[in-house]
Design an enzyme around this catalytic site. Structure first.
Site, short mmCIF file in Angstrom:
data_model
loop_
_atom_site.label_atom_id
_atom_site.label_comp_id
_atom_site.label_asym_id
_atom_site.label_seq_id
_atom_site.Cartn_x
_atom_site.Cartn_y
_atom_site.Cartn_z
N ARG A 1 72.21 -58.38 45.36
CA ARG A 1 73.46 -58.91 44.80
C ARG A 1 73.22 -60.04 43.79
NH1 ARG A 1 75.99 -59.58 50.74
NH2 ARG A 1 73.76 -59.60 51.23
N GLN B 1 56.76 -57.79 55.99
CA GLN B 1 57.72 -56.74 56.37
C GLN B 1 57.75 -55.78 55.18
OE1 GLN B 1 61.90 -57.68 56.19
NE2 GLN B 1 62.45 -56.24 57.81
N GLU C 1 78.77 -58.27 62.76
CA GLU C 1 78.60 -58.37 61.31
C GLU C 1 79.91 -58.06 60.59
OE1 GLU C 1 75.82 -59.50 59.44
OE2 GLU C 1 75.82 -60.22 61.50
#
Ligand code: UD1
Ligand code: CA
Length: 465
Positions: A15, A72, A154
């Site tokens: 974003r 990761q 969430e």
């Protein structure tokens, strides 16, 4: 009790629409992840594991060797991210702070208080929460009838009722280290985003009978999570206000705090006044009783006491006590001004030492030079330090007078007390107390001006015929 921290910094931050990885975007001169690390180090965490993925090398090169890293390689969610620290931390006893690399406003005092509450209540997990009038985008804290925390939902998974909840998850937590990794094993990705959510750990622990605490942050501004440029701008504004208020409390006057931009590591002495448009960057330090600005940018610059600097740009410069700089001066790296030096308008100085009481009042370039004390460098005088290949040094002794429009062709030395006549181009060394003159002698032609004008007029008339 051992304290550890896991900082989540593997996301790309889509974003943000940026080539730069999200956590490396700066807020008041420090990358967001740097602010977060300052908070956990400030709360005396012994080990900090930064989870890296997108831009791993870039993040490592910014943070260096002060932290440990876990990779990761695929971004499958915040729970999956924390799992990557398991080989490093699973055997540890103690508490683990988990914090997002995109929450730069969280303060060390808040992290400390959260840990304190966690220990005091003897819980498995403590969530740092905030009350927001506009909670959109954040995970919501679902509490039971006894007001105890049940789970976090969430934003994208919220029912309409849950979406109404104003208490949000800041993304900072304190966990019992062992329980954290045990619960993480049970997290699945069956949710709106198909991700392994760290937030699910809360519900899992609660269902297993573990107690969960929530520490509500007093100043909700601390909770801001930066996902886009709008939030980045907001974080910058809030951090700027925090920094500016800190300086005001310390006795610095900000004529317009909304238009004064100070990086986190800058120090300023009391009774200094900052005018609007002052930008103080990097490792800049300013003494007391200075007047800075308006429209002045100082980066990595050290300023003494009682200095006045107006409409000036300085980078990597040192400015001694009671100097007067500007308006419109440019001090480049390696500039060292002694005490009570005056550098005036349209003067550029680079890699040069200027001694006490010396003056460079207007329109000069002084580069690669050593200038003594009590020297006057006239208007338009310059050092010619570059021949297209090499840089050379100009040395000027004490009590020297350099006239207007003098060119000092380096390498060249001017001795103490010497006097260089205006308009001279100096290519040879000048001894102590000598007068140097290096220009054509003047010739006056009596009455010649009229003759010149007649000739010019005749030429013009001929052309227009
Ligand atoms: C997260 C929380 C949300 C909370 C908000 C606070 C989850 C599921 N949600 O949401 O409850 O209100 O933060 O700001 O945790 N990251 C990784 N690897 C991943 C995914 C993310 O390292 O696979 C890192 C990101 O780089 C970022 C942080 O984790 O620094 C948070 O991720 P982000 O995607 O911004 O989570 P939010 O949607 O903001
Ligand atoms: Ca976020």
């Amino acid at each position: 009790m051992k304290k550890m921290a896991i900082v989540l910094a593997a996301g790309q931050g889509k974003r943000m629409k940026s080539k730069l990885y999200k956590v490396l975007h700066s807020v008041c001169g420090t990358p967001m992840v740097g602010h977060v690390l300052n908070a956990v180090h400030g709360a005396s965490c012994e080990r900090s594991i930064v989870i890296v993925g997108h831009g791993a090398e870039a993040v490592k090169s910014v943070l260096g060797g002060s932290v440990e890293y876990a990779l990761q390689s695929e971004q499958l969610g915040t729970g999956h991210a924390v799992m990557q620290a398991k080989p490093l931390l699973a055997d540890e006893e103690g508490v683990t702070i988990v914090i997002c690399g995109d929450t730069p406003l969280i303060r060390k005092e808040t992290v400390e208080s959260m840990i304190e509450l966690h220990v005091q209540q003897g819980v498995a997990a403590t969530i740092l929460t905030a009350q927001l009038p506009e909670p959109s985008g954040y995970g919501r804290i679902v509490r039971g009838t006894d007001n105890g925390v049940l789970r976090i939902v969430e934003h994208k998974d919220c029912s309409p009722e849950e979406a109404e909840i104003n208490e949000i998850n800041t993304g900072t937590y304190c966990f019992d280290n062992r329980k954290l990794f045990q619960a993480l094993e049970k997290v699945t990705n069956t949710n709106a985003q198909g991700e392994y959510y760290l937030t699910d750990v809360i519900g899992i622990l609660q269902r297993e009978g573990d107690a969960i605490a929530a520490y509500l942050v007093e100043d909700s501004a601390e909770s801001i999570g930066v996902n886009d440029r709008i939030a980045l701008g907001e974080a910058e504004r809030l951090m700027r206000r925090r920094i500016n208020v800190g300086h005001q409390i310390n006795g610095v006057t900000l004529i317009d705090a909304e238009q004064t931009y100070i990086d986190v590591n800058v120090t300023i002495g009391s009774d200094t006044i900052l005018y609007p448009g002052t930008v103080l960057r990097g490792q800049t330090s300013i003494g007391s009783s200075c007047i800075i600005g308006p429209s002045t940018e100082l980066a990595d610059t050290v300023v003494g006491d009682g200095v006045s600097i107006r409409q000036t740009v300085a980078e990597g410069a040192e400015i001694g006590n009671e100097c007067i700089v500007g308006p419109f001066a440019y001090l480049r790296p390696g500039t060292k001004l002694g005490s009570q030096v005056k550098v005036g308008d349209f003067v550029e100085i680079k890699n040069a030492v200027i001694g006490d009481y010396s003056k460079v009042p207007h329109l000069s370039y002084v580069g690669d030079a050593i200038v003594g004390s009590n020297v006057n460098i006239g208007c338009g005088a310059i050092t010619a330090n570059y021949d297209g290949y090499n840089k050379s040094i100009t040395e000027i002794g004490d009590n020297v007078f350099i006239g207007s429009n003098v060119n000092l062709i380096a390498p060249v030395k001017v001795g103490n007390g010497a006097y260089i006549v205006a308009g001279s181009t100096i290519t040879h060394n000048v001894a102590d107390n000598d007068v140097a003159i290096a220009r054509e002698r003047q010739v006056n032609k009596p009455g010649y001006a009229d003759k010149l004008r007649k000739q010019a007029r005749a030429k013009k008339d001929k052309e227009t015929e």
